[in-house]
Design a protein around this motif. Sequence first.
Motif, PDB file in Angstrom:
ATOM      1  N   LEU A 254       0.744  -1.195  -0.072  1.00  0.00           N
ATOM      2  CA  LEU A 254      -0.074  -0.004   0.040  1.00  0.00           C
ATOM      3  C   LEU A 254       0.939   1.354  -0.090  1.00  0.00           C
ATOM      4  CD1 LEU A 254      -3.050   0.236   0.110  1.00  0.00           C
ATOM      5  CD2 LEU A 254      -2.726   1.090   2.467  1.00  0.00           C
ATOM      6  N   LYS A 255       1.992   1.183   0.801  1.00  0.00           N
ATOM      7  CA  LYS A 255       2.896   2.259   0.826  1.00  0.00           C
ATOM      8  C   LYS A 255       3.395   2.653  -0.511  1.00  0.00           C
ATOM      9  CE  LYS A 255       7.162   3.852   2.680  1.00  0.00           C
ATOM     10  NZ  LYS A 255       8.533   3.634   3.629  1.00  0.00           N
ATOM     11  N   GLY A 256       3.758   1.653  -1.366  1.00  0.00           N
ATOM     12  CA  GLY A 256       4.333   1.864  -2.611  1.00  0.00           C
ATOM     13  C   GLY A 256       3.429   2.383  -3.661  1.00  0.00           C
ATOM     14  N   ILE A 257       2.014   1.912  -3.572  1.00  0.00           N
ATOM     15  CA  ILE A 257       1.063   2.428  -4.294  1.00  0.00           C
ATOM     16  C   ILE A 257       0.676   3.734  -4.188  1.00  0.00           C
ATOM     17  CG2 ILE A 257      -1.588   2.247  -5.138  1.00  0.00           C
ATOM     18  CD1 ILE A 257      -1.334  -0.756  -4.448  1.00  0.00           C
ATOM     19  N   ILE A 258       0.562   4.453  -2.773  1.00  0.00           N
ATOM     20  CA  ILE A 258       0.262   5.657  -2.470  1.00  0.00           C
ATOM     21  C   ILE A 258       1.587   6.564  -2.816  1.00  0.00           C
ATOM     22  CG2 ILE A 258       0.081   7.239  -0.409  1.00  0.00           C
ATOM     23  CD1 ILE A 258      -1.261   4.858   0.837  1.00  0.00           C
ATOM     24  N   GLU A 259       2.666   6.206  -2.754  1.00  0.00           N
ATOM     25  CA  GLU A 259       3.763   6.891  -3.100  1.00  0.00           C
ATOM     26  C   GLU A 259       3.625   7.296  -4.420  1.00  0.00           C
ATOM     27  OE1 GLU A 259       8.342   5.751  -3.138  1.00  0.00           O
ATOM     28  OE2 GLU A 259       7.620   6.611  -1.105  1.00  0.00           O
ATOM     29  N   TYR A 260       3.532   5.987  -5.177  1.00  0.00           N
ATOM     30  CA  TYR A 260       3.618   6.364  -6.759  1.00  0.00           C
ATOM     31  C   TYR A 260       2.661   7.276  -7.204  1.00  0.00           C
ATOM     32  CZ  TYR A 260       3.540   5.034 -11.734  1.00  0.00           C
ATOM     33  OH  TYR A 260       3.652   5.127 -13.106  1.00  0.00           O
ATOM     34  N   VAL A 261       1.255   7.016  -7.003  1.00  0.00           N
ATOM     35  CA  VAL A 261       0.209   7.854  -7.244  1.00  0.00           C
ATOM     36  C   VAL A 261       0.269   9.115  -7.021  1.00  0.00           C
ATOM     37  CG1 VAL A 261      -2.260   8.205  -7.139  1.00  0.00           C
ATOM     38  CG2 VAL A 261      -1.564   5.975  -7.158  1.00  0.00           C
ATOM     39  N   LEU A 262       0.724   9.485  -5.636  1.00  0.00           N
ATOM     40  CA  LEU A 262       0.834  11.030  -5.225  1.00  0.00           C
ATOM     41  C   LEU A 262       1.805  11.947  -5.931  1.00  0.00           C
ATOM     42  CD1 LEU A 262      -0.170  10.764  -1.438  1.00  0.00           C
ATOM     43  CD2 LEU A 262      -1.372  11.227  -3.403  1.00  0.00           C
ATOM     44  N   LEU A 263       3.178  10.906  -5.995  1.00  0.00           N
ATOM     45  CA  LEU A 263       4.367  11.744  -6.855  1.00  0.00           C
ATOM     46  C   LEU A 263       4.299  11.865  -8.077  1.00  0.00           C
ATOM     47  CD1 LEU A 263       5.534  10.838  -4.203  1.00  0.00           C
ATOM     48  CD2 LEU A 263       7.685  10.159  -5.162  1.00  0.00           C
ATOM     49  N   ARG A 264       3.161  10.986  -8.827  1.00  0.00           N
ATOM     50  CA  ARG A 264       3.239  11.090 -10.253  1.00  0.00           C
ATOM     51  C   ARG A 264       2.334  12.188 -10.693  1.00  0.00           C
ATOM     52  NH1 ARG A 264       2.977   8.920 -15.312  1.00  0.00           N
ATOM     53  NH2 ARG A 264       0.969   8.944 -16.415  1.00  0.00           N
ATOM     54  N   HIS A 265       1.182  12.393  -9.671  1.00  0.00           N
ATOM     55  CA  HIS A 265       0.023  13.336 -10.071  1.00  0.00           C
ATOM     56  C   HIS A 265      -0.006  14.724  -9.525  1.00  0.00           C
ATOM     57  CE1 HIS A 265      -2.101  10.403 -12.973  1.00  0.00           C
ATOM     58  NE2 HIS A 265      -1.674   9.546 -11.756  1.00  0.00           N
ATOM     59  N   LEU A 266       0.862  14.726  -8.290  1.00  0.00           N
ATOM     60  CA  LEU A 266       0.901  15.794  -7.545  1.00  0.00           C
ATOM     61  C   LEU A 266       2.183  16.503  -7.476  1.00  0.00           C
ATOM     62  CD1 LEU A 266      -1.090  14.969  -4.405  1.00  0.00           C
ATOM     63  CD2 LEU A 266      -2.078  16.289  -6.302  1.00  0.00           C
ATOM     64  N   SER A 267       3.074  16.255  -8.555  1.00  0.00           N
ATOM     65  CA  SER A 267       4.462  16.790  -8.312  1.00  0.00           C
ATOM     66  C   SER A 267       5.116  17.371  -7.222  1.00  0.00           C
ATOM     67  CB  SER A 267       4.183  18.090  -9.116  1.00  0.00           C
ATOM     68  OG  SER A 267       3.703  17.930 -10.593  1.00  0.00           O
ATOM     69  N   LEU A 268       4.895  15.986  -6.263  1.00  0.00           N
ATOM     70  CA  LEU A 268       5.355  16.142  -4.810  1.00  0.00           C
ATOM     71  C   LEU A 268       6.780  15.487  -4.701  1.00  0.00           C
ATOM     72  CD1 LEU A 268       2.408  15.424  -2.493  1.00  0.00           C
ATOM     73  CD2 LEU A 268       3.395  17.797  -2.914  1.00  0.00           C
ATOM     74  N   SER A 269       7.722  15.857  -4.036  1.00  0.00           N
ATOM     75  CA  SER A 269       8.963  14.898  -3.745  1.00  0.00           C
ATOM     76  C   SER A 269       8.526  14.178  -2.660  1.00  0.00           C
ATOM     77  CB  SER A 269       9.963  16.034  -3.176  1.00  0.00           C
ATOM     78  OG  SER A 269       9.443  16.431  -1.940  1.00  0.00           O
ATOM     79  N   LYS A 270       9.374  13.091  -2.771  1.00  0.00           N
ATOM     80  CA  LYS A 270       9.301  11.851  -1.846  1.00  0.00           C
ATOM     81  C   LYS A 270       9.141  12.179  -0.392  1.00  0.00           C
ATOM     82  CE  LYS A 270      10.925   7.173  -1.383  1.00  0.00           C
ATOM     83  NZ  LYS A 270      12.208   6.236  -1.963  1.00  0.00           N
TER      84      LYS A 270
END
Length: 996
Positions: A484-500
């Motif tokens: 779940l952590k990997g999915i959330i990180e991937y989605v938010l970084l891809r679509h919100l232009s956020l840094s890790k």
Amino acid sequence: MDADTTVTLTDPMDFKVEELLKEVHFARTPAITKLVDDTVSAIRKSISKIPDAFPVTADLAPGFVRDIGADKVEFKFNKPKTFKIGGSYSINCVVKPAVNVDLFVGLPKNEARKPVLVVYPAVKSVEAPGFFVRIIPTAASLFNIAKLNLKRNNVRAFNQDGIPRATPKYNSSILEDMFLEDNAEYVEKTISRWKELGEALILLKVWARQRSSIYVHDCLNGYLISILLSYLVSLDKINNSMKALQILRVVLDFIATSKLWNRGLYFPPKGQIGVSKEEKLQYKEAFPVVICDPSAQVNLAFRMTSVGFCELQDEAASTLQCMDKCGDGGFEETFLTKIDFPAKYDYCVRLNLRGHTEVHALGFCLDDECWRLYEQKVHSLLNQGLVDRAKSIRVTWRNSPSEWNIENGLAVLDREPLLVGISVSSLEKLFRIVDIGPNAEKKEEALRFRKFWGEKAELRRFKDGTIAESTVWESEQWTRHLILKGIIEYVLLRHLSLSKENVVQIVDQLDFSLLHGAKDLVSFSASLLEAFEVLSKRLHLIEDIPLKISSVQPLDSDFPSFCCAIILEGSGNWPMDHVAIEKTKSAFLIKIGESLQNRWGMTCSATEDDADIFMSGYAFRLKILHERGLSLVKSENGNKAKRVYSTDKMLFIRGQHASMINGLQGRYPVFGPVVRVAKRWAASHLFSACLVEEAVELLVAYLFLKPLPFNVPCSRVTGFLRFLRLLAEYDWTFSALVIDINNDFGPEDFKLINDNFVSSRKASEENVQNVNPALFLATAYDKASEAWTTCSPNFTELKRLVAYARSSANLLTKLILEDQTDSCRWECLFRTPLNNYDAVVLLHRQRLPYPRRLLFPSEVNRGRHVARVNASKAFGPFLVPEEMKGSSEEVKNKMMVDFDPLRCFVGDKEYSNKLKLWYDSLGGDAIGLTWERVGSKIGVESFVSVQNALVGVRIRRLATANGGSKLVGHLFVNSTAAGQGAFVNAFHPIPTVFKN
């Protein structure tokens, strides 16, 4: 009984509710009335001193003017026309600890802004600490109501391609101000009709405030609760024959189940005033939830979102379950249990968006606030990315804090992190590696899928022949909780232009406490289980013993482990004497060892008590369990008989306990990791002597079996937090904790448990410290709590446990909610302050039996160093290459199974009457010592006198060969504590930061 005698029976729930109302109700005493009157009078005088037509320019709030993009700012101040106290204070329903008074200030005809000022009186009140007044503007008859209908635009900047868009939320906020006084008056008249309505309102506020996911901007507040209560009175669903608790239940049931929510809530029309079908349709199109006010002019629930309303319904339904299923009518679960983000949601995520311009890229002059739009965007992305893995997703940004200064503008409001809470639908879905998307033939859906997932999307053919888009999340078995952590990180970084770094997920911060080297011990379980299965089959195949082996059962509930019980087939030829029975068991064990060695070449080592079997790199300890030994010794006398009885009984109980706990692990895969973290915490704070591992297992089991008012925990962090809160908040003095693992207890069982509990508390009627057991854990196999907590923890130890649990729970809650990314902060949960002991023994780390389990090397920075013992070279945790040379018999003799010098050291009786020892059985390098007699004065000399006993302690097993007495490294005496008494520092909370 006399015929004229009247007996009044009080329901326990009613009594508790009555006491709760006394505790939380803020009574209007003469002193409070004077405080409020004086404060309101001072406010009026201050406002009256402002001159008429006072110029208001952009210089007063430059940041605010900048953010809203105003081209000119020229206002003149006109004094309010009315001052009126309203809100909860006016109906005598203020609930502590939030003590405030609403002051409605009627605006003059030419003012249309909506500031809310918070005023703290200069004179502080002892009766009402933290008291403040909220100055709320009202604007009756200020605007043309027709221009504020739901389809009108009243924010010029809010348009699309130059075309104005409707602003229903903004319009509703103005209408809310216009009818605020009328609605407050309506509520006041309704609630004042009978006392129980006011009491019910107080109870509903207490209920809502304990639930942080619903008592927020997009869901519920005290005002809406009072409106909803008034609405149900208007429908005659509440009458004056009901008690406050009955009214609360009616409200909760209405929230959870009423179909009226589908069309909206509308007060019965007064005369010709009503809401047409067309207007009702407009309301439902504009808002997900509708609660139209009595004037039929404004939807008071215009801020409520569909997600917030779903949370509200879920909490109402859960509370009704508590009231039906939990003890005492669910009083504790309904009113006293804090259901906040960290304890409710399985996964929590913080988005640190300070300075992230995308949040207010659309501007501040919108129908909805820009940060609320960002909440919706994050929710939509996670909802799409997690699909059926999530049962619910809650995204909230805290409202502007009361200390916010309007001069700084709106852009500074993103300094608080955006908080996301996720409840998992099921562990099966959570641990799923492949997510199957749309069929390849559905081109539009497949295109959207690939656009959303980018490089993670791939076209795959499945076993049934289906060709579909999919995403794959590769993971080892022991890291499935990180999918779940990997999915959330991937989605938010891809679509919100956020840094890790700005996406902080609370999921694996406690994993370090479970590692053995670089891996979780669970990663080795497959090979151990395989070895156990092979051993079990071979044991069943042994034929050269008088009785065949019928079953092999693990005796440790955290299996895979090493200790197993052998149960032989039945026979009437067993001897009747208990000593003869034990000798017969020994003969069986020796013969079993010989058979395994002769037939399969296995290495075995048998003693009178057990047999150690070596295979596949593991050692299995076998014991024979025979039930006749249990029944026979009951009639025997003497110490020998008692010892045998205790051994047989505990073997039998261990088997039952292990079977139940292993069954629980099969039902709840997260149960095991939560237990292991809880054990690690207890051991790290040196509670191994007073809280045995089986007791920890039962405490965690209770959380899974009786999760209300929560769902069953689906993450190790959430489960661990609930464990800490259970330990810290449960009423151990007056309540037994019943762990009904198979849900088969009947009324007779509960009566027996209660009788046993009451009997155990009789000894404490004169002295509470005589409570035994202090921690009463009742199970199907142990209804008197005799197995695990008879002797420990005692009252004093339990008090210390509770203090540490409360401190750790508070720290863990803070770590989840606040912007803390420093790993040292998480480590503090498992670091224990060594200054809470009169003396500390530091062990030689290189002589610990499991060096890899040591989380942090202990250090003592205070006290007097009074002794040092050099490490013995005779004992080491590993066999070095030189020791592997020689015959197999020589190597075998060097191997020590289950030898723990620490356990031998602390188990010695030579100094037990002088000192209390606190230690970590799972791998710690420190032993804390406290003087056993409370109040005794201890000096450094006292410790020097017992130092000889510490150094010269006898090790009962392999003492000479392995230098057990030389395990002790250093002895430090805390001179301050020694001078003041053993328990002077015993119950201080853990420091916020305790760094190495």
